[in-house]
Motif scaffolding. Structure first.
Motif, short mmCIF file in Angstrom:
data_model
loop_
_atom_site.label_atom_id
_atom_site.label_comp_id
_atom_site.label_asym_id
_atom_site.label_seq_id
_atom_site.Cartn_x
_atom_site.Cartn_y
_atom_site.Cartn_z
N GLN A 152 1.10 -1.05 0.04
CA GLN A 152 -0.14 -0.09 0.02
C GLN A 152 0.85 1.26 0.20
O GLN A 152 1.10 1.76 0.76
CB GLN A 152 -1.03 -0.16 1.39
CG GLN A 152 -2.03 -0.96 0.99
CD GLN A 152 -3.05 -1.13 2.17
OE1 GLN A 152 -2.89 -1.78 3.28
NE2 GLN A 152 -3.95 -0.42 2.06
N ASP A 192 -5.09 -3.39 3.56
CA ASP A 192 -5.61 -4.58 2.65
C ASP A 192 -5.18 -5.66 3.50
O ASP A 192 -3.89 -6.38 3.18
CB ASP A 192 -4.99 -4.15 1.32
CG ASP A 192 -5.25 -5.19 0.18
OD1 ASP A 192 -6.02 -5.91 0.77
OD2 ASP A 192 -5.20 -4.75 -0.91
N GLU A 208 -4.27 -8.60 0.82
CA GLU A 208 -3.00 -8.43 0.04
C GLU A 208 -1.92 -8.78 0.89
O GLU A 208 -0.68 -9.47 0.68
CB GLU A 208 -2.67 -6.94 -0.40
CG GLU A 208 -1.41 -6.77 -1.10
CD GLU A 208 -1.14 -7.68 -2.40
OE1 GLU A 208 -0.27 -8.42 -2.70
OE2 GLU A 208 -2.42 -7.76 -3.18
#
Length: 283
Positions: free
Chosen positions: A51, A100, A103
């Protein structure tokens, strides 16, 4: 070949590391192993989750927000921390600047966090999983004396990992890493000393002698760790990335110009050394 990256802590000084992380994401550099201390661990999660820019955004948008940090939080009997624990470790990652989890779960390596066991004064190195959406481990690794209460995990009290292992590159090698990059948050000539405030703090923790010992030995251990790191660097066993200048940059720096400048320094340092790191990791 197992590659690793170590992220030192340092509260908002760790915005330098955020710049390095973002430059590495741009260059598709992701190690097999990450270990972080305090803010180095907290910000490192965004790196593992790919990110880019997330942590700089949090600092710029919320560092002046009293819900994020301030003495009102410390005086709140339901919080007892300079940081708003629910705000910083729940509302921000789960609603305001979403983390996230998917991820992060795809990160194939191991992400370790350094915490200090209050009862033993020694570091512990648990792995950070995606199961805890209130980031109890990150609260523990960031729990600075006086500014945080003890963070209990499995009924054991913990404080900031930097009290017992500020730069855990030895742990990275112990865990099987062959090549290690170490990202520091202090300028090259920095030496830590035991301040009078640290000595005063030990009185407040006198019921925990092992913790007091860790506090009093921290500076000596830190400086020895830096000297050993320089040796490893000269031997070509590690790559060390350091900020150009951190004098005058506060642990809880409020000046956005300074914050942006330190981030930019990290980004440039990371970009400049990216090809060297790629070669180092694949030799």
């Amino acid at each position: 070949m197992k590659t690793g990256i170590v992220f030192e802590g340092g509260a908002f000084r760790t915005v330098f590391s955020c710049g390095v992380m973002d430059s590495f994401l741009d260059e598709n550099i992701m190690p097999d192993y990450i270990i972080g201390v305090s803010a180095g661990a907290a910000y490192g999660t965004s790196y593992a989750a790919k990110q880019r820019g997330r942590d700089l955004s949090i600092i710029m948008n919320y560092s002046h927000d009293k819900r994020y940090m301030g003495f009102r939080n410390l005086l709140n009997p339901r919080n007892k921390s300079f940081y708003g624990l629910d705000f910083a470790y729940n509302l921000v990652p789960n609603k305001l600047v979403p983390f996230d989890y998917e991820e992060y779960g795809r990160f194939k390596g191991d992400f370790k966090v350094v915490v200090t066991n209050v009862l033993t004064g020694k570091p512990e190195y648990p792995s950070l999983t995606v199961d805890d959406h209130k980031f109890k481990l990150l609260q523990a690794t960031c729990a600075l004396p006086l500014l945080f209460p003890f963070i209990y995990i499995n009924d054991i009290p913990y404080l900031d990992g930097g009290l017992s292992d500020s730069i855990p590159y030895e742990k990275a090698f112990e865990d099987g890493c062959d090549k290690v990059v170490v990202v520091l948050t202090r300028q090259p000539d920095y030496k830590k000393s035991t301040s009078h405030s640290t000595k005063r703090i030990t009185y407040l923790y006198r019921k925990y002698p092992a913790l007091v010992n860790a506090l009093l030995l921290r500076a000596e251990r830190y400086n020895s760790s830096i000297e050993r790191l320089k040796e490893l660097e000269s031997e070509g066993k590690v790559i060390v990335i350091r900020p150009t200048l951190t004098d005058g940059f506060g642990r809880l720096e409020k000046d956005f110009v300074k914050i942006q400048a330190l981030y930019d320094d990290g980004f440039k340092k990371g970009s400049d050394i990216a090809n060297e790191v790629k070669t180092f990791f694949h030799q």
